[in-house]
Design an enzyme around this catalytic site. Structure first.
Site, PDB file in Angstrom:
ATOM      1  CG  ASP A   1      34.577  40.693  82.777  1.00 16.50           C
ATOM      2  OD1 ASP A   1      33.376  40.967  82.667  1.00 16.50           O
ATOM      3  OD2 ASP A   1      35.194  39.942  81.995  1.00 16.50           O
TER       4      ASP A   1
ATOM      5  CE1 TYR B   1      37.812  45.978  76.919  1.00 19.39           C
ATOM      6  CE2 TYR B   1      37.018  45.816  74.651  1.00 19.39           C
ATOM      7  CZ  TYR B   1      36.765  45.973  76.002  1.00 19.39           C
ATOM      8  OH  TYR B   1      35.478  46.142  76.435  1.00 19.39           O
TER       9      TYR B   1
END
Length: 326
Positions: free
Chosen positions: A124, A184
């Site tokens: 994002d 992540y």
């Protein structure tokens, strides 16, 4: 002369008396001869030598089609980027300020034709990557080696995007579809104020949460679950079932580092998981609340979505059989 004309690039092949309609349009040799090959071979068998030349031409162009396929390279990249000033990975119609857009612009200029690049994940806006994986297909004549592509990209990309590695891989490899595991990492600053030089890469919580309570809560999230409550896309039609293999929480000085490894992640999933665990850490939730949140399958049941600046894509793993070039 009666018959059909089959187009291939700038050349045509005529099949006399075949009764077939013209097979128009440009395209690859394989596409243009897919239908006509059956007709030519049938007519050769039916009428003999009269069609032997057409059959020879067909064989020649099929060979050329195979050679044409061999002239394509599939190049895999590992890259890092600072996502602070970008509108995310995925190129968008209303802006060219994306990581994918920057990469495609440079590659297309180098190749002299449009080049499409695929990423392992669509990070994002504001999210960073230490090891994003991507791949693209390109004519060999425009890309002598994968290393040449890496050097060209690093010469013309902005300073906040860098290609770490490049290699030629199997034609079947796809950076997103072939991925089997992703990791992540999310960084949280517990000090009163963030370090000035790290402020773009860490979320400022400004307090010390209970790490033991968060680790207890994380255990409920490990394994295969429906993580719909941890997805910002309320209109998600595909399966929201994912497997979280590991959640690690460790301290480094005044920082807390959350590491998530799984077979896939939903939209904003890591940021919502982190926000929910932090709520446990500051006493707003109990560790066992994770059970109810998972069962609810409702975004409203989970915690807040922490900001993007603390999130990094740090690793993507693959089945080596799908990477190795044939």
């Amino acid at each position: 002369m009666s018959g059909s004309v089959y187009k291939t690039g700038s050349k045509n092949i005529r099949t006399e008396g075949s009764g077939q309609k013209e097979h128009g349009g440009q395209g690859s040799h394989t596409d243009q001869f897919h239908e006509s090959s059956y007709n030519i071979i049938f007519q050769t068998e039916k009428y003999g030598d009269r069609y032997s030349q057409q059959k020879k031409k067909l064989i020649k162009w099929i060979r050329m089609a195979r050679e044409e396929a061999d002239m394509k390279k599939n190049v895999k990249l590992i890259l890092e980027y600072d996502g602070t000033r970008y509108d995310g990975w995925q190129k968008q119609g209303n802006t060219d300020n994306t990581i994918q857009g920057k990469l495609e612009s440079v590659l297309s200029r180098w190749a002299g034709e449009a080049v499409e690049i695929h990423g392992s994940g669509r990070t994002d806006a504001g999210v960073h990557a230490k090891a994003q994986t991507a791949n693209f297909h390109i004519d060999s004549k425009n890309c002598p080696t994968a290393e040449a592509a890496r050097e060209y990209l690093n010469r013309y990309l902005p300073e906040d995007i860098r290609v770490l590695e490049a290699e030629e891989v199997s034609e079947r490899f796809h950076s997103r579809l072939s991925a089997v595991k992703k990791t992540y990492t999310y960084y949280v600053e517990t000090a009163e104020k963030k370090n000035v030089f790290e402020r773009r890469y860490v979320y400022g919580l400004g307090m010390e949460p209970d790490v033991e309570a968060m680790e207890q809560a994380a255990r409920y999230l490990i394994g295969e679950h429906d993580f719909k409550s941890f997805c910002s896309n309320r209109r998600m039609k595909k399966s929201t079932v994912r497997t979280l293999e590991e959640i690690r929480i460790r301290k480094e000085g005044t920082k807390l580092i959350f590491v998530y490894t799984g077979n896939g992640f939903l939209y904003n999933m890591v940021r919502i998981l982190t926000g929910t665990l932090l709520e446990v850490g500051i006493g707003e939730r109990k560790p066992e609340d994770m059970i109810k949140i998972l069962e609810a399958k409702n975004r409203e049941a989970a915690g807040r979505t922490v900001p993007p600046e603390g999130l990094f894509l740090t690793r993507v793993e693959y089945d080596m059989k799908k990477i190795t070039k044939d």
